[in-house]
Design a protein around this motif. Structure first.
Motif, PDB file in Angstrom:
ATOM      1  N   THR A 128      -2.863  -9.142 -10.687  1.00  0.00           N
ATOM      2  CA  THR A 128      -4.011  -7.925 -10.078  1.00  0.00           C
ATOM      3  C   THR A 128      -3.267  -6.865  -9.160  1.00  0.00           C
ATOM      4  O   THR A 128      -3.597  -5.737  -9.312  1.00  0.00           O
ATOM      5  N   VAL A 129      -2.283  -7.440  -8.296  1.00  0.00           N
ATOM      6  CA  VAL A 129      -1.753  -6.450  -7.479  1.00  0.00           C
ATOM      7  C   VAL A 129      -0.800  -5.229  -8.217  1.00  0.00           C
ATOM      8  O   VAL A 129      -0.826  -4.182  -8.021  1.00  0.00           O
TER       9      VAL A 129
ATOM     10  N   SER B 119      -1.157  -4.355 -11.601  1.00  0.00           N
ATOM     11  CA  SER B 119      -2.216  -3.474 -12.269  1.00  0.00           C
ATOM     12  C   SER B 119      -2.844  -2.527 -11.385  1.00  0.00           C
ATOM     13  O   SER B 119      -2.868  -1.263 -11.695  1.00  0.00           O
ATOM     14  N   THR B 120      -3.288  -2.931 -10.258  1.00  0.00           N
ATOM     15  CA  THR B 120      -3.805  -2.076  -9.241  1.00  0.00           C
ATOM     16  C   THR B 120      -2.621  -1.074  -8.676  1.00  0.00           C
ATOM     17  O   THR B 120      -3.094   0.445  -8.838  1.00  0.00           O
ATOM     18  N   ALA B 121      -1.378  -1.457  -8.563  1.00  0.00           N
ATOM     19  CA  ALA B 121      -0.418  -0.512  -7.989  1.00  0.00           C
ATOM     20  C   ALA B 121      -0.160   0.471  -8.948  1.00  0.00           C
ATOM     21  O   ALA B 121       0.153   1.637  -8.717  1.00  0.00           O
TER      22      ALA B 121
ATOM     23  N   ARG C 147       0.852  -1.270   0.083  1.00  0.00           N
ATOM     24  CA  ARG C 147      -0.016  -0.012   0.073  1.00  0.00           C
ATOM     25  C   ARG C 147       0.796   1.329   0.044  1.00  0.00           C
ATOM     26  O   ARG C 147       0.509   2.330  -0.527  1.00  0.00           O
TER      27      ARG C 147
ATOM     28  N   HIS D  26      -2.574   7.544 -11.082  1.00  0.00           N
ATOM     29  CA  HIS D  26      -3.635   8.255 -10.837  1.00  0.00           C
ATOM     30  C   HIS D  26      -3.008   9.491  -9.790  1.00  0.00           C
ATOM     31  O   HIS D  26      -3.117  10.542  -9.893  1.00  0.00           O
TER      32      HIS D  26
ATOM     33  N   ARG E 253      -1.892   1.426 -11.540  1.00  0.00           N
ATOM     34  CA  ARG E 253      -3.050   2.470 -11.920  1.00  0.00           C
ATOM     35  C   ARG E 253      -3.247   3.541 -10.483  1.00  0.00           C
ATOM     36  O   ARG E 253      -3.353   4.535 -10.795  1.00  0.00           O
ATOM     37  N   ALA E 254      -2.906   2.868  -9.439  1.00  0.00           N
ATOM     38  CA  ALA E 254      -3.048   3.914  -8.204  1.00  0.00           C
ATOM     39  C   ALA E 254      -1.822   4.816  -8.485  1.00  0.00           C
ATOM     40  O   ALA E 254      -1.800   6.077  -8.293  1.00  0.00           O
TER      41      ALA E 254
END
Length: 113
Positions: free
Chosen positions: A33-34, A36-38, A13, A44, A40-41
């Motif tokens: 998943t981890v 791509s989420t990281a 995180r 952003h 994207r975050a």
């Protein structure tokens, strides 16, 4: 995973590097998943920081225009008062330590008491 799971979750995180390090130890499906989420975050957050910086620069530019315009003459053709600057006569040489120099005094200087 035990006690390592909360530490890994916190690392993922906090930073993009932490998320990548945690993802390396995960199975392939979770890794994607981890990651791509990281990413994207992270993207952003960078976009938000860039938008904030652009807004601050636009505000600074607008403030500069307003403040610089308010200091100009109010009527076209009106000029600001000019303060005369003292000049040195062409015949008198100005050298360091001479009275014509700011703070200069013939009685002071290197080698003089």
């Amino acid at each position: 995973m035990g006690k390592a799971a909360p530490a890994a979750s916190d690392a993922a995180r906090e930073t993009l590097g932490g998320a990548v390090a945690v993802a390396r130890r995960l199975p392939h499906e979770l890794r994607d998943t981890v990651l791509s989420t990281a990413f994207r975050a992270f993207t952003h957050s960078m976009n938000m920081a860039a938008a904030g910086a652009a807004a601050a620069m636009a505000g600074a530019a607008l403030l500069s225009v307003v403040l610089l315009r308010s200091g100009s003459p109010s009527r076209p053709g009106q000029t600001a008062p000019v303060t005369p600057v003292p000049s040195v006569m062409p015949d008198s040489p100005v050298t360091p330590g001479s009275p014509a120099m700011p703070g200069g005094d013939r009685r002071s200087g290197p080698g003089r008491r």
